[in-house]
Write an enzyme that holds these catalytic residues in place. Sequence first.
Site, short mmCIF file in Angstrom:
data_model
loop_
_atom_site.label_atom_id
_atom_site.label_comp_id
_atom_site.label_asym_id
_atom_site.label_seq_id
_atom_site.Cartn_x
_atom_site.Cartn_y
_atom_site.Cartn_z
N ARG A 172 -66.55 -55.45 23.11
CA ARG A 172 -65.85 -54.53 24.02
C ARG A 172 -64.70 -53.80 23.34
O ARG A 172 -63.65 -53.58 23.94
CB ARG A 172 -65.31 -55.29 25.24
CG ARG A 172 -66.34 -55.98 26.08
CD ARG A 172 -67.40 -55.06 26.64
NE ARG A 172 -68.43 -55.86 27.24
CZ ARG A 172 -69.54 -56.25 26.60
NH1 ARG A 172 -69.78 -55.84 25.36
NH2 ARG A 172 -70.43 -57.01 27.21
N SER A 221 -65.63 -56.54 34.67
CA SER A 221 -64.87 -57.71 34.19
C SER A 221 -63.46 -57.28 33.80
O SER A 221 -63.29 -56.34 33.03
CB SER A 221 -65.55 -58.33 32.97
OG SER A 221 -66.77 -58.89 33.36
N GLU A 291 -59.88 -56.71 29.38
CA GLU A 291 -61.03 -55.86 29.01
C GLU A 291 -60.82 -54.46 29.60
O GLU A 291 -61.16 -53.46 28.99
CB GLU A 291 -62.34 -56.46 29.51
CG GLU A 291 -63.53 -55.59 29.18
CD GLU A 291 -64.89 -56.22 29.47
OE1 GLU A 291 -65.03 -57.44 29.31
OE2 GLU A 291 -65.80 -55.48 29.87
C1 LIG Z 1 -69.58 -52.93 38.71
C2 LIG Z 1 -69.24 -52.77 37.26
C3 LIG Z 1 -70.01 -53.44 36.32
C4 LIG Z 1 -69.71 -53.33 34.96
N1 LIG Z 1 -70.49 -53.99 34.05
C5 LIG Z 1 -70.25 -53.85 32.73
C6 LIG Z 1 -71.07 -54.51 31.76
O1 LIG Z 1 -72.02 -55.21 32.08
N2 LIG Z 1 -70.77 -54.33 30.46
C7 LIG Z 1 -69.74 -53.55 30.03
O2 LIG Z 1 -69.54 -53.41 28.83
N3 LIG Z 1 -68.94 -52.92 30.93
C8 LIG Z 1 -69.17 -53.04 32.25
N4 LIG Z 1 -68.35 -52.40 33.17
C9 LIG Z 1 -67.18 -51.64 32.70
C10 LIG Z 1 -67.45 -50.14 32.47
O3 LIG Z 1 -68.52 -49.69 33.25
C11 LIG Z 1 -67.73 -49.85 30.99
O4 LIG Z 1 -66.64 -50.20 30.18
C12 LIG Z 1 -68.07 -48.36 30.77
O5 LIG Z 1 -68.68 -48.21 29.52
C13 LIG Z 1 -66.85 -47.45 30.87
O6 LIG Z 1 -67.33 -46.11 30.86
P1 LIG Z 1 -66.53 -44.95 31.59
O7 LIG Z 1 -67.19 -43.67 31.25
O8 LIG Z 1 -66.38 -45.24 33.04
O9 LIG Z 1 -65.14 -45.03 30.82
P2 LIG Z 1 -63.69 -44.95 31.45
O10 LIG Z 1 -63.44 -46.15 32.28
O11 LIG Z 1 -63.45 -43.64 32.07
O12 LIG Z 1 -62.82 -45.05 30.11
C14 LIG Z 1 -62.86 -46.20 29.30
C15 LIG Z 1 -62.13 -45.90 27.99
O13 LIG Z 1 -62.86 -44.93 27.26
C16 LIG Z 1 -62.05 -43.78 26.99
N5 LIG Z 1 -62.96 -42.63 27.03
C17 LIG Z 1 -63.92 -42.35 27.96
N6 LIG Z 1 -64.62 -41.26 27.59
C18 LIG Z 1 -64.08 -40.83 26.42
C19 LIG Z 1 -64.37 -39.75 25.53
N7 LIG Z 1 -65.37 -38.86 25.75
N8 LIG Z 1 -63.60 -39.61 24.41
C20 LIG Z 1 -62.60 -40.48 24.17
N9 LIG Z 1 -62.28 -41.51 24.97
C21 LIG Z 1 -63.01 -41.69 26.07
C22 LIG Z 1 -60.97 -43.79 28.07
O14 LIG Z 1 -59.82 -43.13 27.63
C23 LIG Z 1 -60.74 -45.29 28.21
O15 LIG Z 1 -59.92 -45.75 27.15
C24 LIG Z 1 -68.62 -52.51 34.54
C25 LIG Z 1 -67.87 -51.82 35.49
C26 LIG Z 1 -68.18 -51.94 36.84
C27 LIG Z 1 -67.37 -51.18 37.85
#
Ligand SMILES: Cc1cc2nc3c(=O)[nH]c(=O)nc-3n(C[C@H](O)[C@H](O)[C@H](O)COP(=O)(O)OP(=O)(O)OC[C@H]3O[C@@H](n4cnc5c(N)ncnc54)[C@H](O)[C@@H]3O)c2cc1C
Length: 304
Positions: A172, A221, A291
């Site tokens: 992560r 998480s 996380e």
């Molecule tokens: C119900 C649920 C289940 C989940 N299950 C999992 C799982 O099984 N495994 C897992 O790993 N995660 C899980 N997650 C967490 C989350 O979905 C992941 O971490 C996901 O990859 C985050 O993507 P996001 O686009 O929403 O990023 P965001 O939450 O918007 O951002 C996350 C980070 O990435 C940065 N970021 C985003 N896009 C860019 C970009 N283009 N350039 C630079 N920086 C950027 C942001 O600044 C921030 O630091 C879960 C979340 C939920 C709500």
Amino acid sequence: MDLQELKEMIAGKLIENEPMKNHTSYGIGGSALAFIEPKSVKDLQLVRSFASNHIVPIYCVGGGSNLLVSDDGINGFVISLEKSFKKVLFHENTCYAEAGVKLSKLVKECIKRNFKGLETLIGIPGTLGGALIMNAGAFGNEISKYLVAVDILNDKGIVEQKSADEIGFSYRSSTFNKNDILLSAEFRLDKSSEIEIRKNRDSANQQRKSTQPLKYRSAGSVFKNPKEFAAGYLIDHVGLKGKSIGGAIVSDIHANFIINQDNAKADDVMSLIKLIRETVYKKYSITLELEITTLGFPEGTFNA
Ligand SMILES: Cc1cc2nc3c(=O)[nH]c(=O)nc-3n(C[C@H](O)[C@H](O)[C@H](O)COP(=O)(O)OP(=O)(O)OC[C@H]3O[C@@H](n4cnc5c(N)ncnc54)[C@H](O)[C@@H]3O)c2cc1C
């Protein structure tokens, strides 16, 4: 600073004082100075240079599914690539995708073509950009495993290509520079049998549905799993399953999920985080590492 000037410079959209609760899976978060949806790399370069001239920090977000944003909001520009950076292209064994595409959409496109690898990541919300920054993973698999290269916009406003070897990925986490904006990525995937890929996907879907509180708003998480035990196990064993503060509650389905049950504030979630950390440390001498990503809080707020 005249935001109207920036609005007129870019082809994309700029909304002033936009509540971040509209852009996070938690449904929590105060307003950002401006929420910007650039149309092109040129827009991004203009925003970057305007922000740097006015000494305003910028934060790129994806689907907001890993974010806890403070109730006081973000004193900076928030950039979202979700509207205009969504291309997915395949050529032989290579998949090229832009950072704003939903991870689930990318996974489905790969499954359709019988490309094996990403199918167990099917239920992870958010965009490809967020998934790479977080090195998202599930069921023993991680997105970085299939990565060949990425294009980023660096802090000088220059587009750079980096090979996967130049980026450190671990559980992560990744070593992208704090100010890099991830634009796109290239993956190498192998073909496999349709039956096997669909079986992996269905099993991942099933496990997710049976172990996670998917009906409620959360950011997944909250803590990383320490080496010794799963974070959920520790939280459960200190008796904090079901503990609530304000509108936030520790899920009784998965103790590593803090849920927004009833108009929770970021402060409610933060108080639960602090309580969990203190209680787990007292009993197990283990410091739980976050996380989720936090934005808009004073420095040190989440120091363990
Ligand atoms: C119900 C649920 C289940 C989940 N299950 C999992 C799982 O099984 N495994 C897992 O790993 N995660 C899980 N997650 C967490 C989350 O979905 C992941 O971490 C996901 O990859 C985050 O993507 P996001 O686009 O929403 O990023 P965001 O939450 O918007 O951002 C996350 C980070 O990435 C940065 N970021 C985003 N896009 C860019 C970009 N283009 N350039 C630079 N920086 C950027 C942001 O600044 C921030 O630091 C879960 C979340 C939920 C709500």
